[in-house]
Design a protein around this motif. Structure first.
Motif, PDB file in Angstrom:
ATOM      1  N   PRO A 150      25.259  22.296-123.422  1.00 23.45           N
ATOM      2  CA  PRO A 150      26.141  21.599-122.140  1.00 23.45           C
ATOM      3  C   PRO A 150      27.332  20.962-122.400  1.00 23.45           C
ATOM      4  CG  PRO A 150      24.122  20.444-122.751  1.00 23.45           C
ATOM      5  CD  PRO A 150      24.588  22.078-123.361  1.00 23.45           C
ATOM      6  N   LEU A 151      27.896  21.378-121.826  1.00 20.57           N
ATOM      7  CA  LEU A 151      29.565  20.737-121.322  1.00 20.57           C
ATOM      8  C   LEU A 151      30.017  19.417-121.854  1.00 20.57           C
ATOM      9  CD1 LEU A 151      31.027  22.643-117.786  1.00 20.57           C
ATOM     10  CD2 LEU A 151      31.236  23.431-119.991  1.00 20.57           C
ATOM     11  N   ILE A 152      30.936  19.139-123.334  1.00 19.71           N
ATOM     12  CA  ILE A 152      31.424  17.894-123.737  1.00 19.71           C
ATOM     13  C   ILE A 152      32.235  17.308-122.962  1.00 19.71           C
ATOM     14  CG2 ILE A 152      30.057  18.465-125.941  1.00 19.71           C
ATOM     15  CD1 ILE A 152      33.121  17.970-126.667  1.00 19.71           C
ATOM     16  N   ASP A 153      32.458  17.851-121.584  1.00 20.83           N
ATOM     17  CA  ASP A 153      34.143  17.275-121.268  1.00 20.83           C
ATOM     18  C   ASP A 153      33.751  15.587-120.740  1.00 20.83           C
ATOM     19  OD1 ASP A 153      34.193  20.474-119.702  1.00 20.83           O
ATOM     20  OD2 ASP A 153      36.039  19.621-119.608  1.00 20.83           O
ATOM     21  N   SER A 154      32.735  15.258-120.706  1.00 19.21           N
ATOM     22  CA  SER A 154      33.131  14.096-120.013  1.00 19.21           C
ATOM     23  C   SER A 154      32.985  13.177-121.543  1.00 19.21           C
ATOM     24  CB  SER A 154      31.157  13.306-119.689  1.00 19.21           C
ATOM     25  OG  SER A 154      30.399  13.586-120.554  1.00 19.21           O
ATOM     26  N   VAL A 155      32.386  13.440-122.542  1.00 16.02           N
ATOM     27  CA  VAL A 155      32.663  13.152-124.549  1.00 16.02           C
ATOM     28  C   VAL A 155      34.143  12.860-124.536  1.00 16.02           C
ATOM     29  CG1 VAL A 155      32.135  13.487-126.439  1.00 16.02           C
ATOM     30  CG2 VAL A 155      30.717  13.668-124.934  1.00 16.02           C
ATOM     31  N   LEU A 156      34.575  14.207-124.239  1.00 12.65           N
ATOM     32  CA  LEU A 156      36.347  13.533-124.113  1.00 12.65           C
ATOM     33  C   LEU A 156      36.813  12.910-123.624  1.00 12.65           C
ATOM     34  CD1 LEU A 156      36.263  18.298-124.970  1.00 12.65           C
ATOM     35  CD2 LEU A 156      36.394  16.249-126.244  1.00 12.65           C
ATOM     36  N   VAL A 157      36.310  13.034-122.181  1.00  9.86           N
ATOM     37  CA  VAL A 157      36.975  12.573-121.202  1.00  9.86           C
ATOM     38  C   VAL A 157      37.342  10.646-121.860  1.00  9.86           C
ATOM     39  CG1 VAL A 157      37.151  10.961-119.139  1.00  9.86           C
ATOM     40  CG2 VAL A 157      37.227  13.334-119.586  1.00  9.86           C
ATOM     41  N   LYS A 158      36.200  10.257-121.770  1.00 11.23           N
ATOM     42  CA  LYS A 158      36.030   8.940-123.376  1.00 11.23           C
ATOM     43  C   LYS A 158      36.366   9.054-123.813  1.00 11.23           C
ATOM     44  CE  LYS A 158      31.272   7.903-121.718  1.00 11.23           C
ATOM     45  NZ  LYS A 158      29.872   8.700-121.691  1.00 11.23           N
ATOM     46  N   CYS A 159      36.533   9.730-125.185  1.00 11.94           N
ATOM     47  CA  CYS A 159      37.460  10.035-126.534  1.00 11.94           C
ATOM     48  C   CYS A 159      39.099   9.813-126.180  1.00 11.94           C
ATOM     49  CB  CYS A 159      37.470  11.261-127.048  1.00 11.94           C
ATOM     50  SG  CYS A 159      36.353  11.398-127.804  1.00 11.94           S
ATOM     51  N   ASP A 160      39.465  10.703-125.006  1.00 11.29           N
ATOM     52  CA  ASP A 160      41.431  10.622-124.912  1.00 11.29           C
ATOM     53  C   ASP A 160      41.178   9.071-123.561  1.00 11.29           C
ATOM     54  OD1 ASP A 160      41.169  13.004-125.208  1.00 11.29           O
ATOM     55  OD2 ASP A 160      42.456  13.498-123.186  1.00 11.29           O
ATOM     56  N   ARG A 161      40.119   8.200-123.482  1.00  8.04           N
ATOM     57  CA  ARG A 161      40.500   6.967-122.372  1.00  8.04           C
ATOM     58  C   ARG A 161      40.388   5.535-123.686  1.00  8.04           C
ATOM     59  NH1 ARG A 161      37.593   7.643-117.218  1.00  8.04           N
ATOM     60  NH2 ARG A 161      38.938   8.632-115.810  1.00  8.04           N
ATOM     61  N   PHE A 162      39.282   6.170-124.483  1.00  9.24           N
ATOM     62  CA  PHE A 162      39.789   5.370-125.779  1.00  9.24           C
ATOM     63  C   PHE A 162      41.020   4.802-126.282  1.00  9.24           C
ATOM     64  CE2 PHE A 162      38.881   4.750-130.678  1.00  9.24           C
ATOM     65  CZ  PHE A 162      37.892   3.372-130.053  1.00  9.24           C
ATOM     66  N   MET A 163      41.405   6.752-126.083  1.00  8.30           N
ATOM     67  CA  MET A 163      43.221   6.641-126.918  1.00  8.30           C
ATOM     68  C   MET A 163      43.888   6.273-125.961  1.00  8.30           C
ATOM     69  SD  MET A 163      43.340   9.630-129.846  1.00  8.30           S
ATOM     70  CE  MET A 163      42.518  10.788-128.441  1.00  8.30           C
ATOM     71  N   GLY A 164      43.491   5.603-125.420  1.00 11.58           N
ATOM     72  CA  GLY A 164      45.124   4.925-124.314  1.00 11.58           C
ATOM     73  C   GLY A 164      45.464   6.520-123.016  1.00 11.58           C
ATOM     74  N   VAL A 165      45.182   7.560-123.797  1.00 13.06           N
ATOM     75  CA  VAL A 165      45.314   8.427-122.820  1.00 13.06           C
ATOM     76  C   VAL A 165      45.318   9.228-121.811  1.00 13.06           C
ATOM     77  CG1 VAL A 165      46.349  11.168-122.928  1.00 13.06           C
ATOM     78  CG2 VAL A 165      46.129   9.768-125.394  1.00 13.06           C
ATOM     79  N   ASP A 166      45.358   9.188-120.450  1.00 17.11           N
ATOM     80  CA  ASP A 166      44.648   9.304-119.302  1.00 17.11           C
ATOM     81  C   ASP A 166      45.740  11.177-119.015  1.00 17.11           C
ATOM     82  OD1 ASP A 166      44.363   9.935-116.327  1.00 17.11           O
ATOM     83  OD2 ASP A 166      44.496   8.174-115.944  1.00 17.11           O
ATOM     84  N   CYS A 167      44.858  12.112-118.949  1.00 19.57           N
ATOM     85  CA  CYS A 167      45.562  13.134-118.702  1.00 19.57           C
ATOM     86  C   CYS A 167      45.914  13.570-116.863  1.00 19.57           C
ATOM     87  CB  CYS A 167      44.823  14.171-119.102  1.00 19.57           C
ATOM     88  SG  CYS A 167      44.077  14.420-121.033  1.00 19.57           S
ATOM     89  N   ALA A 168      45.359  12.978-116.524  1.00 22.27           N
ATOM     90  CA  ALA A 168      45.105  13.239-115.077  1.00 22.27           C
ATOM     91  C   ALA A 168      46.755  11.992-114.381  1.00 22.27           C
ATOM     92  CB  ALA A 168      44.518  12.505-113.844  1.00 22.27           C
TER      93      ALA A 168
END
Lengths: 95, 218
Positions: B25-43
């Protein structure tokens, strides 16, 4: 001029003790080259078999390019060593 | 040294063609959560970057600095006779690439445009086609027009930039330019939308692992 350029590059390194100052024995095979050859060989074998099992074709990737890239790099390095005319550079790089 | 590095630049791209087919399974959702935890919104970062042409140009150009940085590290160390450093770099790159390819098998991810839902660049769309085609069962033929990599997490772009900057550290005149270029590469992986910020952290860990392992072996 060219020797001065070599000396400048060599002088750039802060920790000169970290560099080997003696010329390598051309009859002795460097352990690093053996290790890299072993990694390249086993990687090519394992990946080749895995690609075959997984029905992945890399035929279109034009593998000839894979050989041309190192050739250009080696020619550039050899050209530099010839231009530099430095025995130490020649010895270390050709080896 | 230069021959080995040239050979491995090409050879080390192949294992990811195999490991991308793991089908886990793809782990994109986990990576999004990690980014948001660090305060980064890639979009938001990518949208802002694309709205500013100069920043966008700097970001796009910075992303290509990695190959120049690695080439400089290989050539400067080899041609100045600092073979130990060159050997560690080449071996660290090999170890890092194998580790990153294996990580791709266990933790596959598409990219931030998929996780954060923004429009990908044409090349990112091509990557996605290649990636999905690889993950699908059945025969796959690699597209010669696609020159990029397949690994999202960890960012091997970041790993190479860090390893090159580490290699150039003893050269006083090149030390800080290398650090600045490596920093630009790391930032550009997010601003171009190619990687999550978490991918960058993964890339730094891969670089550290590669350097430590290679230094221990050599």
């Amino acid at each position: 001029m060219s020797k001065a350029a070599d000396q400048l590059l060599l002088a750039e390194t802060e920790n000169s003790a970290a560099r080997s100052t003696a010329l390598p024995d051309p009859k002795k095979v460097d352990r690093f080259h053996v290790l890299m050859a072993w990694i390249a060989g086993s990687l090519a074998l394992v990946v080749g078999i895995a690609l075959r099992i997984e029905s992945v074709s890399i035929a279109k990737l034009e593998l000839v390019q894979f050989s041309v890239v190192p050739l250009i790099a080696i020619c550039a390095a050899a050209g530099y060593c010839h231009w530099a005319g430095n025995d130490r550079l020649r010895a270390t790089d050709v080896y | 040294m230069i021959a080995w590095s040239s050979l491995f630049v090409n050879l080390l791209q192949l294992p990811s063609l195999v490991t991308a087919r793991s089908g886990l399974p793809l782990i994109d959702s986990v990576l999004v959560k990690c980014d948001r935890f660090m305060g980064v919104d890639c979009a938001a970062v990518v949208t802002w970057t694309r709205a500013h042409p100069l920043v966008n140009l700097l970001s796009t150009v910075s992303y290509t600095f990695m190959q120049w940085l690695v080439a400089a590290a290989i050539f400067v160390t080899s041609l100045s006779g600092n073979l130990k450093r060159a050997k560690v770099l080449i071996l660290a790159t090999s170890i890092g690439a194998i580790a990153a390819s294996l990580t791709l098998a266990v933790m596959p991810a598409v990219g931030p445009w998929y996780g954060f839902d923004f429009k990908p660049f044409p090349e990112q769309a091509t990557f996605m086609r290649e990636f999905y085609a690889l993950r699908a069962s059945g025969p796959f033929s690699a597209d010669p027009n696609y020159k990029g990599g397949l690994i999202s997490f960890p960012s091997f772009h970041v790993a190479l930039a860090v390893m090159a900057a580490y290699t150039l550290w003893p050269y006083r005149r090149l030390r800080w330019p290398a650090i600045v270029l490596a920093a630009l590469v790391i930032v550009s992986t997010v601003t171009t939308g190619w990687h999550y910020a978490t991918d960058g952290i993964g890339g730094i860990l891969v670089a550290v692992f590669g350097i430590v392992a290679a230094s221990w072996i050599m």
